[in-house]
Design an enzyme around this catalytic site. Structure first.
Site, PDB file in Angstrom:
ATOM      1  N   LEU A  22       0.837  -1.211   0.000  1.00 33.58           N
ATOM      2  CA  LEU A  22       0.000   0.000   0.000  1.00 33.58           C
ATOM      3  C   LEU A  22       0.869   1.257   0.000  1.00 33.58           C
ATOM      4  O   LEU A  22       2.065   1.200   0.295  1.00 33.58           O
ATOM      5  CB  LEU A  22      -0.897  -0.043   1.243  1.00 33.58           C
ATOM      6  CG  LEU A  22      -1.877  -1.225   1.229  1.00 33.58           C
ATOM      7  CD1 LEU A  22      -2.325  -1.592   2.637  1.00 33.58           C
ATOM      8  CD2 LEU A  22      -3.077  -0.920   0.330  1.00 33.58           C
ATOM      9  N   PRO A  23       0.251   2.424  -0.315  1.00 33.60           N
ATOM     10  CA  PRO A  23       1.084   3.625  -0.481  1.00 33.60           C
ATOM     11  C   PRO A  23       1.842   4.063   0.777  1.00 33.60           C
ATOM     12  O   PRO A  23       3.042   4.304   0.713  1.00 33.60           O
ATOM     13  CB  PRO A  23       0.068   4.700  -0.902  1.00 33.60           C
ATOM     14  CG  PRO A  23      -1.092   3.955  -1.482  1.00 33.60           C
ATOM     15  CD  PRO A  23      -1.139   2.648  -0.736  1.00 33.60           C
TER      16      PRO A  23
ATOM     17  N   THR B 100       6.446   0.622   1.991  1.00 29.00           N
ATOM     18  CA  THR B 100       7.520   1.350   2.679  1.00 29.00           C
ATOM     19  C   THR B 100       6.861   2.306   3.665  1.00 29.00           C
ATOM     20  O   THR B 100       6.206   3.270   3.257  1.00 29.00           O
ATOM     21  CB  THR B 100       8.370   2.161   1.680  1.00 29.00           C
ATOM     22  OG1 THR B 100       8.898   1.266   0.698  1.00 29.00           O
ATOM     23  CG2 THR B 100       9.525   2.853   2.394  1.00 29.00           C
TER      24      THR B 100
ATOM     25  N   LYS C  42       9.180  10.939  -0.119  1.00 24.72           N
ATOM     26  CA  LYS C  42       8.478  10.176   0.931  1.00 24.72           C
ATOM     27  C   LYS C  42       9.491   9.403   1.797  1.00 24.72           C
ATOM     28  O   LYS C  42       9.435   9.457   3.025  1.00 24.72           O
ATOM     29  CB  LYS C  42       7.501   9.190   0.274  1.00 24.72           C
ATOM     30  CG  LYS C  42       6.846   8.241   1.255  1.00 24.72           C
ATOM     31  CD  LYS C  42       6.184   7.065   0.578  1.00 24.72           C
ATOM     32  CE  LYS C  42       5.944   5.968   1.584  1.00 24.72           C
ATOM     33  NZ  LYS C  42       5.523   4.709   0.994  1.00 24.72           N
TER      34      LYS C  42
ATOM     35  N   LYS D 165      15.570  -0.420   4.690  1.00 30.81           N
ATOM     36  CA  LYS D 165      15.062   0.272   3.502  1.00 30.81           C
ATOM     37  C   LYS D 165      15.294   1.787   3.598  1.00 30.81           C
ATOM     38  O   LYS D 165      15.775   2.433   2.661  1.00 30.81           O
ATOM     39  CB  LYS D 165      13.567  -0.038   3.367  1.00 30.81           C
ATOM     40  CG  LYS D 165      12.794   0.786   2.360  1.00 30.81           C
ATOM     41  CD  LYS D 165      12.955   0.281   0.960  1.00 30.81           C
ATOM     42  CE  LYS D 165      12.295   1.206  -0.047  1.00 30.81           C
ATOM     43  NZ  LYS D 165      12.528   0.840  -1.414  1.00 30.81           N
TER      44      LYS D 165
HETATM   45  P1  NAD Z   1       0.611   2.628  -6.003  1.00 30.68           P
HETATM   46  O1  NAD Z   1       0.069   3.932  -5.559  1.00 30.68           O
HETATM   47  O2  NAD Z   1       0.863   2.388  -7.449  1.00 30.68           O
HETATM   48  O3  NAD Z   1      -0.344   1.424  -5.494  1.00 30.68           O
HETATM   49  C1  NAD Z   1      -0.986   1.408  -4.263  1.00 30.68           C
HETATM   50  C2  NAD Z   1      -2.286   0.635  -4.424  1.00 30.68           C
HETATM   51  O4  NAD Z   1      -2.919   0.562  -3.150  1.00 30.68           O
HETATM   52  C3  NAD Z   1      -3.286   1.300  -5.380  1.00 30.68           C
HETATM   53  O5  NAD Z   1      -3.750   0.366  -6.331  1.00 30.68           O
HETATM   54  C4  NAD Z   1      -4.412   1.770  -4.452  1.00 30.68           C
HETATM   55  O6  NAD Z   1      -5.690   1.763  -5.061  1.00 30.68           O
HETATM   56  C5  NAD Z   1      -4.306   0.745  -3.337  1.00 30.68           C
HETATM   57  N1  NAD Z   1      -4.906   1.202  -2.088  1.00 30.68           N
HETATM   58  C6  NAD Z   1      -4.759   2.388  -1.451  1.00 30.68           C
HETATM   59  N2  NAD Z   1      -5.467   2.406  -0.310  1.00 30.68           N
HETATM   60  C7  NAD Z   1      -6.078   1.196  -0.217  1.00 30.68           C
HETATM   61  C8  NAD Z   1      -6.940   0.604   0.720  1.00 30.68           C
HETATM   62  N3  NAD Z   1      -7.316   1.262   1.823  1.00 30.68           N
HETATM   63  N4  NAD Z   1      -7.369  -0.654   0.493  1.00 30.68           N
HETATM   64  C9  NAD Z   1      -6.987  -1.327  -0.613  1.00 30.68           C
HETATM   65  N5  NAD Z   1      -6.165  -0.809  -1.549  1.00 30.68           N
HETATM   66  C10 NAD Z   1      -5.726   0.425  -1.344  1.00 30.68           C
HETATM   67  O7  NAD Z   1       1.961   2.426  -5.159  1.00 30.68           O
HETATM   68  P2  NAD Z   1       3.198   1.473  -5.534  1.00 30.68           P
HETATM   69  O8  NAD Z   1       4.126   2.187  -6.466  1.00 30.68           O
HETATM   70  O9  NAD Z   1       2.674   0.125  -5.893  1.00 30.68           O
HETATM   71  O10 NAD Z   1       3.960   1.415  -4.121  1.00 30.68           O
HETATM   72  C11 NAD Z   1       3.478   0.629  -3.043  1.00 30.68           C
HETATM   73  C12 NAD Z   1       4.473   0.713  -1.909  1.00 30.68           C
HETATM   74  O11 NAD Z   1       5.744   0.229  -2.356  1.00 30.68           O
HETATM   75  C13 NAD Z   1       4.724   2.141  -1.397  1.00 30.68           C
HETATM   76  O12 NAD Z   1       4.848   2.101  -0.006  1.00 30.68           O
HETATM   77  C14 NAD Z   1       6.036   2.538  -2.063  1.00 30.68           C
HETATM   78  O13 NAD Z   1       6.757   3.500  -1.301  1.00 30.68           O
HETATM   79  C15 NAD Z   1       6.752   1.212  -2.128  1.00 30.68           C
HETATM   80  N6  NAD Z   1       7.755   1.081  -3.198  1.00 30.68           N
HETATM   81  C16 NAD Z   1       7.485   1.543  -4.444  1.00 30.68           C
HETATM   82  C17 NAD Z   1       8.440   1.428  -5.451  1.00 30.68           C
HETATM   83  C18 NAD Z   1       8.176   1.928  -6.854  1.00 30.68           C
HETATM   84  O14 NAD Z   1       9.127   2.008  -7.647  1.00 30.68           O
HETATM   85  N7  NAD Z   1       6.927   2.227  -7.224  1.00 30.68           N
HETATM   86  C19 NAD Z   1       9.681   0.818  -5.169  1.00 30.68           C
HETATM   87  C20 NAD Z   1       9.911   0.319  -3.884  1.00 30.68           C
HETATM   88  C21 NAD Z   1       8.930   0.461  -2.903  1.00 30.68           C
END
Ligand code: NAD
Length: 299
Positions: free
Chosen positions: A64-65, A95, A245, A170
């Protein structure tokens, strides 16, 4: 194994697909109906809430975000903790800050569910290819149970220590990355300004003591590395918003233990200025633009 997977965004969707490829049974949930439908088409069952997704699961994984979303998904009225069977391990790969992880782990422990933090590095490319690195905070016995499942989504699955230490690893790694990218940006821009060919400069740095990932793989100066985001106007890659973030998490965690982060605080401000200019979706290596003219030359 029957896995509940919650959060099907840029990272979660390809991770869930890799679990399907590894022949696990998946029940998935996301607030976004399109994301849910896409995983259903790929062979997962859809649920109406985190509670329903967790009800039959042998393991629950969330992606999740940020901390507020994770807290809501686990502790809400229709959250995971309301539906999951005792003994089922809960794994959060988002994260977030180590303090929230430890708080959720304590809540989960009260009803007999072990909790692990397992944030990842490797970005969306690694999520698709199944080559992520998992930094796992879990007791040794729990780690042994989780490793085969996480290996379906990642190449390196590393135990960092007890619950919360995955996030510590991380945050510390990304603190170095955020700062090193600014250091390389500053030096490359200075070299250009002082008249050296930037490809020659990068070559020297990369065989000298200044070498790092930000200089030899992801060099921010345009024209130095064909495959780096700098070669495509800083599109794709790891967004500045996400770096901001992560630096916020590092600075908050440091404040809680009274640990000074001189460069971490400054780095946070530089990415914040980048985001304020409307460049938050660009790759974080675009931070070099603060040293360059609009045409890519030195300011
Ligand atoms: P994203 O925003 O693409 O996806 C998050 C998903 O969570 C979305 O589909 C959203 O609809 C869903 N969501 C939000 N609130 C919700 C809820 N209450 N119930 C159910 N679903 C819900 O984010 P992402 O890029 O997939 O990143 C996810 C995590 O991974 C973050 O914490 C980010 O910091 C970490 N991360 C991301 C990357 C990257 O390159 N994108 C790399 C490493 C770590």
């Amino acid at each position: 194994m029957h896995i509940a997977f919650i959060g099907l965004g840029n990272m979660g969707a390809p991770m869930a697909r890799n679990l399907l490829k590894a022949r696990h049974t998946l029940t998935v949930f996301d607030l976004n109906a399109q994301a849910l439908a896409a995983l259903r088409e790929a062979g997962a069952s859809g649920a109406d809430s985190p509670r329903q997704a967790a009800a039959e699961a042998d393991i629950v994984i969330t992606m999740l975000p940020a901390a507020a979303h994770v807290r809501g998904v686990y502790t809400g009225e229709n959250g995971v903790l309301a539906g999951v069977r005792p003994g089922v391990p809960l794994v959060d790969s988002s994260t977030i800050d180590p303090a929230t992880v430890r708080e959720l782990a304590a809540l989960a422990a009260r009803q007999g569910n072990p909790f692990a933090d397992a944030p990842v590095s490797g970005g969306t490319g690694g999520a698709q290819a199944g080559t992520l690195t998992f930094m796992v905070g879990a007791e040794a016995a729990l780690f042994e149970r989780l490793q085969p499942v996480l290996s379906g989504m990642g190449r390196n699955v590393v135990r960092c220590g007890d619950t919360g230490t995955g996030q510590v690893a991380k945050i510390c790694n990304n603190l170095i990355l955020g700062i090193s990218m600014i250091g390389v940006s500053e030096a490359m821009a200075l070299g250009a300004r002082l008249g050296i060919d930037t490809t020659v400069l990068a070559g020297i740095v990369n065989t000298s003591t200044g070498r790092c990932w930000s200089s030899d793989t992801y060099n921010p100066y345009p024209g130095v590395i064909d495959t780096a985001p700098a070669a495509r106007g800083y599109s794709g890659g790891f967004g500045a918003e996400l770096m901001l973030k992560d630096l916020g998490l590092a600075n908050d965690a440091a404040r809680a233990v009274r640990q000074p982060l001189f460069l971490g605080a400054l780095a946070q401000q530089l990415y914040q200025a980048m985001c304020q200019r409307g460049d938050g979706q660009l790759d974080f290596s675009g931070v070099i633009r603060q040293y360059l003219d609009a045409d890519g030359g030195t300011a």
